[in-house]
Design an enzyme around this catalytic site. Structure first.
Site, PDB file in Angstrom:
ATOM      1  N   ARG A  63     105.316 -28.770  54.381  1.00 32.12           N
ATOM      2  CA  ARG A  63     104.585 -28.614  55.755  1.00 32.12           C
ATOM      3  C   ARG A  63     105.837 -28.541  56.809  1.00 32.12           C
ATOM      4  O   ARG A  63     105.470 -27.556  57.801  1.00 32.12           O
ATOM      5  CB  ARG A  63     103.736 -29.892  56.052  1.00 32.12           C
ATOM      6  CG  ARG A  63     102.438 -29.753  55.068  1.00 32.12           C
ATOM      7  CD  ARG A  63     101.449 -30.764  55.387  1.00 32.12           C
ATOM      8  NE  ARG A  63     100.952 -30.406  56.935  1.00 32.12           N
ATOM      9  CZ  ARG A  63     101.303 -30.538  58.096  1.00 32.12           C
ATOM     10  NH1 ARG A  63     102.051 -31.761  58.179  1.00 32.12           N
ATOM     11  NH2 ARG A  63     100.595 -30.325  59.055  1.00 32.12           N
TER      12      ARG A  63
ATOM     13  N   GLU B  93      83.088 -29.918  57.163  1.00 36.11           N
ATOM     14  CA  GLU B  93      84.114 -29.886  56.068  1.00 36.11           C
ATOM     15  C   GLU B  93      85.511 -30.449  56.442  1.00 36.11           C
ATOM     16  O   GLU B  93      86.374 -29.715  56.331  1.00 36.11           O
ATOM     17  CB  GLU B  93      84.372 -28.276  55.731  1.00 36.11           C
ATOM     18  CG  GLU B  93      82.908 -27.334  55.516  1.00 36.11           C
ATOM     19  CD  GLU B  93      83.095 -26.017  55.896  1.00 36.11           C
ATOM     20  OE1 GLU B  93      84.227 -25.552  56.306  1.00 36.11           O
ATOM     21  OE2 GLU B  93      82.305 -25.260  55.217  1.00 36.11           O
ATOM     22  N   PRO B  94      85.658 -31.878  56.773  1.00 38.90           N
ATOM     23  CA  PRO B  94      86.929 -32.232  56.917  1.00 38.90           C
ATOM     24  C   PRO B  94      87.585 -32.300  55.650  1.00 38.90           C
ATOM     25  O   PRO B  94      87.338 -32.626  54.747  1.00 38.90           O
ATOM     26  CB  PRO B  94      86.486 -33.607  57.541  1.00 38.90           C
ATOM     27  CG  PRO B  94      85.294 -33.914  56.973  1.00 38.90           C
ATOM     28  CD  PRO B  94      84.260 -32.502  56.592  1.00 38.90           C
TER      29      PRO B  94
ATOM     30  N   CYS C 210     118.033 -25.087  47.965  1.00 37.26           N
ATOM     31  CA  CYS C 210     118.925 -24.110  48.288  1.00 37.26           C
ATOM     32  C   CYS C 210     118.343 -23.147  49.331  1.00 37.26           C
ATOM     33  O   CYS C 210     118.354 -22.121  49.004  1.00 37.26           O
ATOM     34  CB  CYS C 210     119.671 -23.354  46.920  1.00 37.26           C
ATOM     35  SG  CYS C 210     120.469 -24.449  45.922  1.00 37.26           S
TER      36      CYS C 210
HETATM   37  C1  LIG Z   1      90.704 -25.782  55.126  1.00 38.48           C
HETATM   38  C2  LIG Z   1      89.467 -25.585  55.571  1.00 38.48           C
HETATM   39  C3  LIG Z   1      88.862 -26.993  55.937  1.00 38.48           C
HETATM   40  C4  LIG Z   1      89.496 -28.204  56.050  1.00 38.48           C
HETATM   41  O1  LIG Z   1      90.345 -28.136  57.330  1.00 38.48           O
HETATM   42  P1  LIG Z   1      91.286 -29.405  57.457  1.00 38.48           P
HETATM   43  O2  LIG Z   1      91.914 -29.249  58.851  1.00 38.48           O
HETATM   44  O3  LIG Z   1      91.860 -29.975  56.331  1.00 38.48           O
HETATM   45  O4  LIG Z   1      90.136 -30.499  58.165  1.00 38.48           O
HETATM   46  C5  LIG Z   1      87.281 -26.675  56.265  1.00 38.48           C
HETATM   47  N1  LIG Z   1      86.703 -25.481  56.099  1.00 38.48           N
HETATM   48  C6  LIG Z   1      87.227 -24.504  55.707  1.00 38.48           C
HETATM   49  C7  LIG Z   1      86.525 -23.231  55.482  1.00 38.48           C
HETATM   50  C8  LIG Z   1      88.628 -24.527  55.316  1.00 38.48           C
HETATM   51  O5  LIG Z   1      89.159 -23.174  54.970  1.00 38.48           O
END
Ligand SMILES: *Cc1c(COP(=O)(O)O)cnc(C)c1O
Length: 424
Positions: free
Chosen positions: A312, A273-274, A342
């Site tokens: 960020r 899940e990147p 502000c």
């Molecule tokens: C945010 C998240 C990601 C992605 O994380 P990155 O740091 O953007 O790669 C993957 N899996 C889950 C469950 C997340 O909450």
């Protein structure tokens, strides 16, 4: 990174960013389609050691339809954390067979929507959530394919606000409870155990926490096998860091090699899940210098982008590179780079040395493709920042700047304790 100077102009692909600053105005986000494509290609190549690895883009990093759609065309799946994100993924033509639903607080209505859509997998984060999902699925006469998101209690060695894999974090099933919760899941109606999942944090700049977490995950998969629970999928989450300051960041192929070492022999389908590492480096936030103000002890570069456009630095103490859009011979200067909002937290950089800048000049904040536009707000009644996609020598607006009508027009006035309702 998608930026380079050519003939004195900062370019993204074949577009001079100054052209976009002029045409669209600032602040504005720009993304390189080629950069997104290359990043996805690197993941695909690295994880080709697993048969049919499923790369589910964590859409929360950048939810623009043009970005999700680009990844969908490349064969990406999606990791979503809300019904809204699921709707965005579906609209961008991510197949339901590649959608995984994560998040600690899925509500019954969201579960029902996802079940009816027929998504691939729910990553369940707690026992109450498992029971709720069982109830919703049974009442609809449907079956939820689930993985339990487990919390391996490893230190991701990242910023505290984006570490998710320690026992004290709200995410995942506590390590000691995992086997019992699988046993419970096996008994529940409307639930089909499909896999196991974890995600230990974001912006990881070392592979060591992954090594530790994958080793623990492998032990758990083995233990579950002894309990009679076989898993079709192993989801290793996202979190790979990117080199915001130009330093070293771990390589995708090294990550793949680690996953292979620990997890390939189970024969399960690997999922990942990147988010940030796919889209972070592709983006820049363009801004105009409004004033250069000399303070008593320091000089302030006051720019037209602010914390509401890119939060960020304020939220995670994050570093973003700052580059002038015009390269010319000039002295360096050191500034605190701040926005118009502000809040003292509206500071992009403290004591940053960059080429000396003049009012009306344009700059780019680099590596802002992830967790930039998606976290933007209209705080201080500033218009929502627009987004532009660059593709070779072409560019197009993929979300226009907000308008003052949108900003103010949806409020309902309230006079003398009574709402003045609009006709219709
Ligand atoms: C945010 C998240 C990601 C992605 O994380 P990155 O740091 O953007 O790669 C993957 N899996 C889950 C469950 C997340 O909450």
């Amino acid at each position: 990174m998608a930026l380079r100077y050519e003939n004195g102009a900062l370019m993204m692909e074949d577009v001079a960013l100054g052209t976009i600053a002029q045409a669209i105005g600032t602040p504005v986000y720009v993304y390189s389609k080629a950069s997104i494509t290359a990043a996805f290609g690197a993941y695909k190549a690295a994880f080709s050691c697993f048969p049919a690895a499923m790369i589910c883009y964590a859409v929360k990093a950048n939810t623009n339809q043009a970005v999700i759609g680009t990844l969908a065309d490349l064969g990406a799946g999606a990791d979503v954390v809300s019904e809204g994100e699921l709707r965005r993924a579906l609209k961008a033509h991510i197949p339901t067979s590649k959608i995984v639903y994560s998040g600690v607080a899925k509500r019954p209505a969201e579960m029902a929507f996802a079940l009816k859509a027929g998504i691939f997998q729910f990553n369940v984060e707690s026992e109450p959530e498992l029971l709720a999902l069982s109830k919703v699925a049974s009442s609809l006469g449907l079956t939820a394919n689930i993985a339990l998101r487990v919390n391996p209690d490893v230190d991701a060695k990242t910023h505290a606000k984006i570490a998710t894999g320690k026992a004290e974090n709200k995410f995942g099933i506590p390590w000691k409870r995992v086997r019992d919760v699988y046993a419970e899941a096996a008994r529940l109606p409307g639930i089909r155990i499909q896999g196991i999942a974890m995600h230990i944090g974001s912006q990881l700049l070392s592979l060591e926490p992954y090594d530790a977490a994958y080793a623990k995950l492998a032990e758990m998969v083995t233990a579950l096998g002894h309990d009679g629970i076989t898993l079709d999928t192993i989801d290793i989450g996202g979190g790979l860091g990117i080199p915001y300051d130009g330093g070293a960041a771990p390589d995708v192929s090294a990550l793949a090699a680690l996953a292979y070492k620990h997890l390939s022999h189970f024969g399960a389908r690997l999922m990942l899940e990147p988010g940030r590492s796919l889209v972070g480096p592709c983006g820049a936030l363009l801004s105009e210098v409004i004033y250069v103000k000399s303070g008593e002890s320091r000089d302030f570069l006051i720019v037209d982008a602010a914390m509401n456009d890119l939060i960020r630095p304020a939220m995670y103490d994050a570093y973003h590179g700052i580059k002038p859009l015009k390269a010319e011979a000039r002295a360096d200067a050191t500034y605190d780079v701040v926005g118009p909002v502000c809040e003292t937290g509206d500071t992009f950089a403290v004591g940053r040395t960059v080429p000396e800048l003049q009012p009306a000049e344009h700059i780019a904040f680099t590596h802002t493709g992830a967790y930039g536009a998606v976290m933007a707000s209209t705080y201080n009644s500033r218009l929502l920042v627009p987004e532009v996609m660059i593709d070779g020598a072409n560019f197009g607006v993929i979300r226009p700047r907000g308008s003052y009508d949108e900003l103010i027009g949806t409020d309902t006035p309230w006079h003398n304790g009574e709402a003045t309702r609009k006709a219709g």
